[in-house]
Design a protein around this motif. Structure first.
Motif, PDB file in Angstrom:
ATOM      1  N   TRP A  50     -18.177  30.004 -10.655  1.00 55.42           N
ATOM      2  CA  TRP A  50     -17.672  29.436 -12.296  1.00 55.42           C
ATOM      3  C   TRP A  50     -18.571  29.793 -13.108  1.00 55.42           C
ATOM      4  CZ3 TRP A  50     -13.218  30.223 -15.044  1.00 55.42           C
ATOM      5  CH2 TRP A  50     -12.799  29.530 -15.819  1.00 55.42           C
ATOM      6  N   SER A  51     -20.026  28.949 -12.869  1.00 54.82           N
ATOM      7  CA  SER A  51     -20.481  28.768 -13.572  1.00 54.82           C
ATOM      8  C   SER A  51     -21.522  30.454 -14.328  1.00 54.82           C
ATOM      9  CB  SER A  51     -21.950  27.416 -12.937  1.00 54.82           C
ATOM     10  OG  SER A  51     -22.752  28.837 -11.893  1.00 54.82           O
ATOM     11  N   HIS A  52     -21.272  30.938 -13.056  1.00 58.08           N
ATOM     12  CA  HIS A  52     -21.827  32.376 -12.937  1.00 58.08           C
ATOM     13  C   HIS A  52     -20.389  32.719 -14.764  1.00 58.08           C
ATOM     14  CE1 HIS A  52     -25.049  33.324 -10.346  1.00 58.08           C
ATOM     15  NE2 HIS A  52     -24.095  33.130  -9.523  1.00 58.08           N
ATOM     16  N   ILE A  53     -19.582  32.932 -14.600  1.00 55.57           N
ATOM     17  CA  ILE A  53     -18.243  33.008 -15.383  1.00 55.57           C
ATOM     18  C   ILE A  53     -18.817  32.599 -16.894  1.00 55.57           C
ATOM     19  CG2 ILE A  53     -15.795  33.535 -16.151  1.00 55.57           C
ATOM     20  CD1 ILE A  53     -15.298  33.557 -13.306  1.00 55.57           C
ATOM     21  N   LYS A  54     -18.492  31.516 -16.623  1.00 59.21           N
ATOM     22  CA  LYS A  54     -18.950  30.289 -17.886  1.00 59.21           C
ATOM     23  C   LYS A  54     -20.217  30.910 -18.263  1.00 59.21           C
ATOM     24  CE  LYS A  54     -15.841  27.325 -19.081  1.00 59.21           C
ATOM     25  NZ  LYS A  54     -15.180  28.188 -19.728  1.00 59.21           N
ATOM     26  N   ILE A  55     -20.989  31.100 -18.092  1.00 53.10           N
ATOM     27  CA  ILE A  55     -22.556  31.742 -18.330  1.00 53.10           C
ATOM     28  C   ILE A  55     -21.632  32.992 -18.901  1.00 53.10           C
ATOM     29  CG2 ILE A  55     -24.903  32.910 -18.177  1.00 53.10           C
ATOM     30  CD1 ILE A  55     -24.915  30.785 -15.510  1.00 53.10           C
ATOM     31  N   LEU A  56     -21.613  33.963 -18.833  1.00 57.57           N
ATOM     32  CA  LEU A  56     -20.994  34.975 -19.337  1.00 57.57           C
ATOM     33  C   LEU A  56     -20.308  34.899 -20.664  1.00 57.57           C
ATOM     34  CD1 LEU A  56     -20.104  37.352 -16.268  1.00 57.57           C
ATOM     35  CD2 LEU A  56     -21.695  37.045 -17.600  1.00 57.57           C
ATOM     36  N   GLU A  57     -19.765  34.257 -20.539  1.00 56.42           N
ATOM     37  CA  GLU A  57     -18.717  33.603 -21.060  1.00 56.42           C
ATOM     38  C   GLU A  57     -19.249  33.121 -22.332  1.00 56.42           C
ATOM     39  OE1 GLU A  57     -15.376  30.497 -19.504  1.00 56.42           O
ATOM     40  OE2 GLU A  57     -13.974  32.703 -19.383  1.00 56.42           O
ATOM     41  N   LYS A  58     -20.046  31.771 -22.110  1.00 50.73           N
ATOM     42  CA  LYS A  58     -21.249  31.947 -23.701  1.00 50.73           C
ATOM     43  C   LYS A  58     -21.305  32.739 -24.030  1.00 50.73           C
ATOM     44  CE  LYS A  58     -24.665  28.129 -24.208  1.00 50.73           C
ATOM     45  NZ  LYS A  58     -25.700  26.909 -22.554  1.00 50.73           N
ATOM     46  N   HIS A  59     -22.676  33.699 -23.448  1.00 54.90           N
ATOM     47  CA  HIS A  59     -23.481  34.518 -24.344  1.00 54.90           C
ATOM     48  C   HIS A  59     -23.035  35.580 -24.514  1.00 54.90           C
ATOM     49  CE1 HIS A  59     -26.961  31.665 -23.370  1.00 54.90           C
ATOM     50  NE2 HIS A  59     -26.312  31.600 -22.170  1.00 54.90           N
ATOM     51  N   ILE A  60     -21.564  36.093 -23.988  1.00 53.97           N
ATOM     52  CA  ILE A  60     -21.229  37.220 -24.628  1.00 53.97           C
ATOM     53  C   ILE A  60     -19.900  37.480 -25.444  1.00 53.97           C
ATOM     54  CG2 ILE A  60     -20.179  39.681 -22.981  1.00 53.97           C
ATOM     55  CD1 ILE A  60     -22.315  38.975 -20.219  1.00 53.97           C
ATOM     56  N   GLU A  61     -19.941  38.340 -26.308  1.00 51.97           N
ATOM     57  CA  GLU A  61     -18.774  38.353 -27.302  1.00 51.97           C
ATOM     58  C   GLU A  61     -17.562  38.535 -26.018  1.00 51.97           C
ATOM     59  OE1 GLU A  61     -19.801  40.356 -30.748  1.00 51.97           O
ATOM     60  OE2 GLU A  61     -21.659  39.318 -31.522  1.00 51.97           O
ATOM     61  N   ASP A  62     -17.476  40.103 -25.614  1.00 49.43           N
ATOM     62  CA  ASP A  62     -16.767  40.142 -24.862  1.00 49.43           C
ATOM     63  C   ASP A  62     -15.985  39.272 -23.832  1.00 49.43           C
ATOM     64  OD1 ASP A  62     -16.055  42.636 -26.508  1.00 49.43           O
ATOM     65  OD2 ASP A  62     -18.349  43.088 -25.603  1.00 49.43           O
ATOM     66  N   ASP A  63     -14.832  39.145 -23.452  1.00 46.92           N
ATOM     67  CA  ASP A  63     -13.750  38.551 -22.761  1.00 46.92           C
ATOM     68  C   ASP A  63     -13.890  39.553 -21.106  1.00 46.92           C
ATOM     69  OD1 ASP A  63     -13.020  36.573 -23.399  1.00 46.92           O
ATOM     70  OD2 ASP A  63     -11.598  37.783 -24.063  1.00 46.92           O
TER      71      ASP A  63
END
Length: 127
Positions: A50-63
């Protein structure tokens, strides 16, 4: 002997944005439809996945991941087309760099079909 390379993508503040671990988790989410199952298959706990996904959500504009809570057929997680594009592009980059590194390693470390860097042959129990 062979050369190993590890590739990851950082932002300007040196935050790790994307790499092999996130790629593996995303691919397993795509295969299983579940963050929990993906984490289990990769051998990490749910919180880490889940933290991998949260990092992606935090730093990448696209879902990159859609998550539907609940139970039944509508629940689970899936990747967006952008996630599939990012994974495919990252894997192309990874392949190209590995191919170059292998060729360059042979150029530099194999002279007249002889390795210039030799390892000791240590058998089990003789360490």
């Amino acid at each position: 002997m062979k050369v190993k390379v590890k590739i990851w993508i950082e932002d300007e503040e040196k935050n790790l944005i994307f790499g092999g671990g996130k790629t593996e988790v995303l691919e397993l989410i795509d295969q299983t439809g579940s963050i929990s199952k993906a984490a289990q298959k990769v051998g990490m706990n749910y919180k880490k996945a889940w933290s991998h996904i949260k990092i992606l959500e935090k730093h990448i504009e696209d879902d990159l991941v859609f998550t539907n809570k609940g139970q039944g057929e509508q629940s689970g997680s899936s990747l967006t087309p952008k996630a599939r594009e990012v994974i495919q592009t990252y894997k192309i980059l990874q392949y190209d760099i590995k191919k170059y590194a292998d060729a360059r390693f042979k150029e530099l470390f194999l002279k007249d079909n002889k390795e210039i860097l030799n390892t000791k042959n240590i058998k089990e129990g003789q360490k």
